[in-house]
Design a protein around this motif. Structure first.
Motif, short mmCIF file in Angstrom:
data_model
loop_
_atom_site.label_atom_id
_atom_site.label_comp_id
_atom_site.label_asym_id
_atom_site.label_seq_id
_atom_site.Cartn_x
_atom_site.Cartn_y
_atom_site.Cartn_z
N LEU A 106 -7.82 -4.34 -1.79
CA LEU A 106 -6.90 -5.44 -2.12
C LEU A 106 -7.80 -6.37 -3.27
O LEU A 106 -7.13 -6.89 -3.96
CB LEU A 106 -6.46 -6.27 -1.03
CG LEU A 106 -5.52 -5.90 -0.21
CD1 LEU A 106 -5.17 -6.71 1.30
CD2 LEU A 106 -4.19 -6.24 -1.30
N ALA A 107 -9.04 -6.72 -2.68
CA ALA A 107 -9.70 -7.54 -3.75
C ALA A 107 -10.03 -7.09 -5.10
O ALA A 107 -10.59 -7.71 -5.88
CB ALA A 107 -10.89 -8.08 -2.95
N GLY A 108 -10.24 -5.68 -5.25
CA GLY A 108 -10.44 -4.95 -6.47
C GLY A 108 -11.94 -4.72 -6.21
O GLY A 108 -12.52 -4.17 -7.41
N PHE A 109 -12.86 -4.72 -5.27
CA PHE A 109 -14.26 -4.13 -5.20
C PHE A 109 -14.00 -2.78 -5.10
O PHE A 109 -15.32 -2.08 -5.21
CB PHE A 109 -14.82 -5.02 -4.09
CG PHE A 109 -14.97 -6.43 -4.16
CD1 PHE A 109 -15.23 -6.97 -5.20
CD2 PHE A 109 -14.68 -7.39 -3.34
CE1 PHE A 109 -15.43 -8.40 -5.63
CE2 PHE A 109 -14.70 -8.75 -3.27
CZ PHE A 109 -14.95 -9.17 -4.41
N GLU A 110 -13.00 -2.28 -4.30
CA GLU A 110 -13.16 -0.68 -4.37
C GLU A 110 -11.76 -0.14 -4.83
O GLU A 110 -10.84 -0.87 -4.89
CB GLU A 110 -13.06 -0.26 -2.75
CG GLU A 110 -14.19 -0.72 -1.85
CD GLU A 110 -15.50 0.02 -2.21
OE1 GLU A 110 -15.62 0.97 -2.97
OE2 GLU A 110 -16.49 -0.33 -1.58
N THR A 111 -11.91 1.08 -5.34
CA THR A 111 -10.46 1.61 -5.76
C THR A 111 -10.08 2.70 -5.02
O THR A 111 -11.08 3.58 -4.46
CB THR A 111 -11.02 2.20 -7.26
OG1 THR A 111 -12.03 1.55 -8.01
CG2 THR A 111 -9.89 2.53 -8.26
N PRO A 112 -8.77 2.61 -4.55
CA PRO A 112 -8.17 3.92 -4.09
C PRO A 112 -8.53 5.28 -4.62
O PRO A 112 -8.67 5.42 -5.90
CB PRO A 112 -6.79 3.69 -3.89
CG PRO A 112 -6.69 2.24 -4.51
CD PRO A 112 -7.67 1.90 -5.28
N THR A 113 -8.80 6.16 -3.84
CA THR A 113 -9.05 7.72 -4.29
C THR A 113 -7.74 8.31 -4.91
O THR A 113 -7.52 8.93 -5.82
CB THR A 113 -9.96 8.36 -3.21
OG1 THR A 113 -10.87 7.62 -2.65
CG2 THR A 113 -10.27 9.91 -4.09
N GLU A 114 -6.56 7.92 -3.75
CA GLU A 114 -5.26 8.20 -4.11
C GLU A 114 -4.55 7.28 -3.80
O GLU A 114 -4.72 6.46 -2.93
CB GLU A 114 -5.14 9.58 -3.40
CG GLU A 114 -5.51 10.77 -3.62
CD GLU A 114 -5.65 11.98 -2.32
OE1 GLU A 114 -4.81 11.99 -1.58
OE2 GLU A 114 -6.57 12.43 -2.46
N GLY A 115 -3.33 7.18 -4.14
CA GLY A 115 -2.15 6.12 -3.96
C GLY A 115 -2.12 4.92 -4.89
O GLY A 115 -3.17 4.72 -5.64
N GLN A 116 -1.35 4.04 -4.50
CA GLN A 116 -1.21 2.90 -5.27
C GLN A 116 -1.29 1.69 -4.46
O GLN A 116 -0.61 1.58 -3.20
CB GLN A 116 0.07 2.75 -5.90
CG GLN A 116 0.51 3.54 -7.15
CD GLN A 116 1.88 3.32 -7.50
OE1 GLN A 116 2.83 3.52 -6.89
NE2 GLN A 116 2.17 2.91 -8.94
N ILE A 117 -1.84 0.54 -4.90
CA ILE A 117 -1.72 -0.86 -4.32
C ILE A 117 -1.06 -1.73 -5.09
O ILE A 117 -1.49 -1.93 -6.61
CB ILE A 117 -3.26 -1.43 -4.00
CG1 ILE A 117 -3.84 -0.43 -2.82
CG2 ILE A 117 -2.94 -2.88 -3.58
CD1 ILE A 117 -5.44 -0.82 -2.62
N LEU A 118 -0.15 -2.41 -4.90
CA LEU A 118 0.78 -3.26 -5.74
C LEU A 118 0.71 -4.77 -5.32
O LEU A 118 0.60 -5.02 -3.88
CB LEU A 118 2.27 -2.84 -5.82
CG LEU A 118 2.57 -1.79 -6.85
CD1 LEU A 118 2.37 -0.35 -6.10
CD2 LEU A 118 4.08 -1.68 -6.98
N ILE A 119 0.51 -5.64 -6.19
CA ILE A 119 0.53 -7.16 -5.50
C ILE A 119 1.58 -7.67 -6.46
O ILE A 119 1.60 -7.67 -7.88
CB ILE A 119 -0.82 -7.81 -5.84
CG1 ILE A 119 -1.93 -7.41 -4.90
CG2 ILE A 119 -0.77 -9.05 -5.39
CD1 ILE A 119 -3.25 -7.74 -5.00
N PHE B 115 0.96 -1.01 -0.08
CA PHE B 115 -0.14 0.01 -0.08
C PHE B 115 0.78 1.10 -0.09
O PHE B 115 1.56 1.25 1.02
CB PHE B 115 -0.89 0.07 1.25
CG PHE B 115 -2.07 -1.08 1.27
CD1 PHE B 115 -3.32 -0.39 0.96
CD2 PHE B 115 -1.92 -2.06 1.48
CE1 PHE B 115 -4.42 -1.35 1.18
CE2 PHE B 115 -2.94 -3.13 1.68
CZ PHE B 115 -4.32 -2.64 1.19
N LYS B 116 0.80 2.00 -0.95
CA LYS B 116 1.67 3.43 -1.06
C LYS B 116 0.93 4.54 -1.09
O LYS B 116 0.13 4.94 -2.10
CB LYS B 116 2.47 3.20 -2.36
CG LYS B 116 3.62 2.11 -2.32
CD LYS B 116 4.43 2.23 -3.52
CE LYS B 116 5.49 1.38 -3.68
NZ LYS B 116 6.39 1.82 -4.92
N GLY B 117 0.75 5.19 -0.01
CA GLY B 117 0.01 6.47 0.30
C GLY B 117 -1.50 6.31 -0.14
O GLY B 117 -2.05 7.49 -0.89
#
Length: 373
Positions: free
Chosen positions: A63-76, A20-22
């Motif tokens: 993480l599952a992809g049911f919601e999208t971050p408003t800001e920042g990045q999620i990497l898997i 999780f980045k910011g």
């Protein structure tokens, strides 16, 4: 030779599986996740712990992809998940309701996702057999969900989630529907299955005992932020704030002001009372407001005055008898309440102490964690 301790987070060369980045997530004006940065490593059993509305489920849904971050990045596994739909992620989610198909047998429920992916029948049969064995459900393969117990249904949901061999399994309050004894048993089964498969588990729970039992690391959350991430033992023994100390287990929290003394600090806590003493690596300035956090099992209770430097007299107001333990609620001068816990090792032992008794409480110089106010 001792087995190496599993602690990839302590190895600078280890690459995290999840980053999780910011990350911030807003729903209208409400900030559900507030600028959160956190790494989770492969094969971890990572617990998100906190009260309702702290953002733990939102984190999982992103993480599952049911919601999208408003800001920042999620990497898997190093890949940015922006725009990757749930079914294209190496992630599976197990819901609290289990969501099993009532008209399909246990084996058919487990095979469902594999059939949809078009896996050859022979491979499906092998994989279902393997999952039934892993979750100890072989005898129930042909039964329908309503013909098995709640704990068994929970294991079917787990087998179905693991059948597709996800890199990451998300568990949302997975044991919420089970009674206390079954929950405990199932916690150990979950740990066993997680170890055997090597899958990374992220569990959301508001049950601190559950988090402390199953997790390699626990993230304690409050209002969209992670307050502390550490192993269960560190969270319990070395909380980094009054919030974390108070959230995990039973604790005495005494407010006072610090004065440097010897290897630690004297803490003035009540008018006309001898100060308490605490050793700590943290620095406090003279007269700084501070808190002492102390677990009840580290506080001794006696009728005679002990020799310890930290000792105080008070009156027993309440006694909670918990079978293996008794917790005494003791009122100190000035009205401060403290809890002391004793193990009931002998049958009906220690019954000498009762309501309204004057008693002494004492503890060592290292028993209390000193926290900033």
């Amino acid at each position: 030779m001792a087995e190496p301790v599993f602690a990839p987070w302590a190895d600078p060369n280890e690459k995290p599986l999840i980053q999780f980045k910011g990350v911030t997530k807003r729903f209208g004006d409400f900030v559900a996740i507030d600028n959160l940065t956190q790494d989770i490593f492969a094969q971890e059993f990572f617990a998100l712990l906190g009260p309702s509305g702290c953002g733990k489920t939102t984190m999982m849904r992103m993480l599952a992809g049911f919601e999208t971050p408003t800001e920042g990045q999620i990497l898997i596994a190093g890949q940015d998940m922006a725009g990757v739909p749930p079914n294209k992620r190496a992630v599976n989610m197990m819901f609290q309701s289990y969501a099993l198909f009532p008209h399909l047998s246990v084996a058919e429920n487990i095979a469902f996702g594999l059939k949809r992916e078009g896996m050859p029948k022979g491979n499906i049969d092998d994989r279902v057999k393997e999952m039934l064995r892993l979750t100890r459900l072989e005898r129930f393969a042909q039964r329908k969900p309503h013909q098995i117990s709640g704990g068994q249904r929970q294991r079917v949901a787990l087998a179905r989630s693991l059948a597709k061999a996800p890199k990451l399994l998300l568990l949302d309050e997975p044991l919420g529907a089970l009674d206390a004894k079954l929950r405990q048993q199932t916690q150990f089964e979950l740990m066993d299955i997680q170890e055997k498969t090597g899958t990374t588990f992220v569990i959301v729970t508001h049950d601190q005992e559950e988090a402390m039992t199953v997790a390699s690391r626990v993230a304690v959350m409050d209002e969209g932020r992670i307050m502390q991430v550490a192993t269960p033992a560190e969270i319990y023994e070395q909380p980094n704030s009054v919030y974390v100390a108070d959230f995990i287990g039973d604790v005495n929290i005494i407010e006072g002001t610090a004065t440097p003394e010897g290897k630690g600090y004297d803490v003035a806590w009540a008018e006309g009372q001898r100060p308490f003493h605490a050793e700590t690596d943290k620095s406090f300035s003279k007269d700084q407001r501070c808190f002492l956090a102390m677990r009840p099992e580290k506080v001794a209770i006696s009728t005679d005055e002990p020799e310890a430097r930290n000792r105080v007299q008070g009156k027993i107001i309440d006694i909670a008898y918990l079978g293996n333990l008794s917790t005494y609620h003791v009122e100190l001068p000035g009205g401060t309440m403290m809890k002391a816990q004793t193990a009931n090792t002998r049958r009906l032992s220690r019954r000498a102490l009762t309501w309204e008794d004057q008693v002494w409480l004492s503890w060592t110089d290292t028993a209390a964690v000193m926290l900033e106010g």
